[in-house]
Design an enzyme around this catalytic site. Structure first.
Site, short mmCIF file in Angstrom:
data_model
loop_
_atom_site.label_atom_id
_atom_site.label_comp_id
_atom_site.label_asym_id
_atom_site.label_seq_id
_atom_site.Cartn_x
_atom_site.Cartn_y
_atom_site.Cartn_z
N ASN A 230 0.57 -8.04 14.90
CA ASN A 230 0.45 -7.60 13.50
C ASN A 230 0.11 -8.76 12.57
O ASN A 230 0.14 -8.61 11.35
CB ASN A 230 1.74 -6.92 13.03
CG ASN A 230 2.96 -7.83 13.13
OD1 ASN A 230 2.84 -9.00 13.49
ND2 ASN A 230 4.13 -7.29 12.83
N ASP B 127 1.98 -20.23 0.78
CA ASP B 127 1.08 -19.08 0.71
C ASP B 127 -0.28 -19.38 0.08
O ASP B 127 -1.31 -19.21 0.71
CB ASP B 127 1.79 -17.92 -0.03
CG ASP B 127 0.90 -16.69 -0.15
OD1 ASP B 127 0.23 -16.39 0.84
OD2 ASP B 127 0.89 -16.06 -1.20
N LYS C 293 -8.98 -4.73 -7.99
CA LYS C 293 -8.94 -4.24 -9.37
C LYS C 293 -9.96 -3.13 -9.67
O LYS C 293 -9.91 -2.50 -10.71
CB LYS C 293 -9.18 -5.40 -10.33
CG LYS C 293 -8.00 -6.36 -10.37
CD LYS C 293 -8.17 -7.40 -11.45
CE LYS C 293 -6.89 -8.23 -11.59
NZ LYS C 293 -7.03 -9.31 -12.55
N CYS D 240 2.12 -1.73 16.59
CA CYS D 240 1.62 -1.96 15.23
C CYS D 240 0.12 -1.65 15.12
O CYS D 240 -0.32 -1.08 14.13
CB CYS D 240 1.90 -3.39 14.79
SG CYS D 240 1.22 -4.64 15.89
N CYS E 223 6.02 -3.53 -1.51
CA CYS E 223 6.37 -3.97 -0.15
C CYS E 223 7.54 -4.97 -0.21
O CYS E 223 7.80 -5.59 -1.23
CB CYS E 223 5.16 -4.61 0.53
SG CYS E 223 4.70 -6.20 -0.15
S1 SF4 Z 1 4.79 -3.97 17.10
FE1 SF4 Z 1 4.66 -4.74 19.17
S2 SF4 Z 1 2.59 -5.55 19.28
FE2 SF4 Z 1 3.04 -5.36 17.14
S3 SF4 Z 1 3.85 -7.32 16.52
FE3 SF4 Z 1 5.61 -6.07 17.09
S4 SF4 Z 1 5.96 -6.56 19.24
FE4 SF4 Z 1 3.91 -7.26 18.73
#
Ligand code: SF4
Ligand code: SF4
Length: 376
Positions: free
Chosen positions: A155, A134, A222, A194, A97
């Site tokens: 997200n 983190d 793992k 998302c 990623c």
């Molecule tokens: S895809 Fe749309 S809902 Fe998801 S984080 Fe981005 S703006 Fe927000």
């Protein structure tokens, strides 16, 4: 001390040392986050990688007695690879990623926070500091949101107006009473892209993640990967970018501000089959500097087997048979057996049948049975 003037100096210095965005927040308790984390715990939605108890993670004053402010920093990372390897027929590759491209961001952010801390100390010797990236107790995202770095997307990423969500975050808790910045006035609104695009339904609802279903977490485990995720991880070797790449707020966001974060295409998009025979030493030399290697080579190799199975790559059959018969790690033997079944050539099933006769590990035998079931 004129803290208003001092804040301006800190902002100016942050630019000099390559911090893309800086924000200031109060060190008050994160009450809403505390309630949310407790709920996540009750629901079993945590990854298990979290550090510290919920109270520690939401009360800056527990981490630094006398805490008055949090300085949150963001460094942008690229979303597109220059010189990505060309697709060659029959040559399957896996992918790390974006957040693990280039040099491990923990080191880079720690360096910037260290410099920032030294600057504060030089100007204000009484300063007390605690820095985190983190793996610290504090939620980088909650701190960044409060400090006006970005808003929290459905997200679960912090979305900055400037760089989208392709930013690494870190923070300094301090005893300096810096005036807080305003949070970013933006939101996802009606968008739900998302949540709908997540391949495993890990985004239970906007802003709520079940880490146990999230591929980003699953690629780091793992043991054997649960069956329901084996196909859906595709060619991901480490992490998952889907809920970021589909986000309209990330459209055209691709920043190459830091040489350290430029990916080596052969590292972050490696050929899959050679990964199966890589030695510990080679793995360390080749992948040791990226954050995606922190769990060692076993999860990466397990994921590489699943990716080859996903592609039904017949050129990998000999190598998979070798692993199934000779690898000392049950997870690798069993996943190889399952992968051979998935590839499904007659000699794959013959090899699994034969290997079954001398296999003694129960879990591996169970995987072999599952592999053989692809015959029917
Ligand atoms: S895809 Fe749309 S809902 Fe998801 S984080 Fe981005 S703006 Fe927000
Ligand atoms: S990282 Fe991948 S699996 Fe996890 S929530 Fe985002 S899209 Fe879903």
């Amino acid at each position: 001390m004129d803290f208003h003037q001092f804040k301006e100096e800190v902002i100016a210095y942050s630019r000099e040392i390559g911090i893309d965005k800086i924000g200031f927040a109060s060190a008050d308790v994160f009450g809403e986050l505390k309630a949310r984390l407790k709920r996540q715990q009750e629901l079993g939605y945590q990854s298990g990688f979290e550090k510290g108890e919920v109270d520690e993670r939401t009360e800056p004053g527990r981490l630094l007695p006398g805490a008055q402010s949090i300085i949150s920093i963001a460094l942008a990372y690229p979303s597109k690879m220059k010189d990505a390897p060309r697709s060659v027929k029959g040559e399957r590759r896996g992918i790390f990623c974006r957040a693990s491209w280039g040099q491990d961001y923990h080191d880079v952010l720690r360096d910037r926070l260290h410099k920032l801390g030294a600057f504060l100390k030089e100007r204000f010797p009484e300063v007390e500091l605690k820095s985190m990236v983190d793996t610290g107790e504090l939620s980088d995202r909650a701190a960044a949101e409060r400090a006006g770095i970005g808003f929290s997307g459905k997200n679960c990423a912090v979305i900055t107006p400037e760089f989208g969500s392709y930013v690494y975050l870190g923070e300094l808790v301090t005893n300096i009473p810096f005036a807080p910045d305003e949070p970013v006035d933006d939101s996802c609104g009606d968008c739900n892209i998302c949540v709908d695009a997540c391949p495993t339904g890990a985004l239970v609802q906007g802003g709520q993640l079940n880490a146990q279903r999230c591929i980003a977490f699953l690629t780091q485990t793992k043991g054997f990967l649960p069956d329901e995720f084996r196909t859906v991880i595709g060619n991901r070797l480490y992490g998952c970018d889907t809920c970021q790449t589909v986000c309209p707020k990330n459209r055209k966001k691709d920043f190459h501000n830091h040489e350290e974060f430029e990916p080596d295409p052969e590292v972050v998009k490696p050929k899959l089959t050679p990964l199966l025979s890589i030695s510990n030493r080679e793995f360390k030399e080749r992948f040791g500097f990226i954050s995606g290697s922190w769990r060692g080579k076993k999860p990466i190799q397990r994921n590489a087997i699943l990716a080859l199975a996903h592609y039904r790559d017949e050129t990998a059959v000999d190598e998979l048979i070798r692993l199934m018969n000779h690898d000392p790690r049950p997870v690798i033997r069993g996943t190889a057996a399952w992968g051979l079944g998935k590839i499904g050539r007659p000699d794959c099933f013959e090899a699994v049948e034969k290997a079954k006769e001398k296999e003694e590990d129960e879990q591996v035998l169970y995987e072999m049975e599952k592999g053989l079931q692809f015959q029917t």
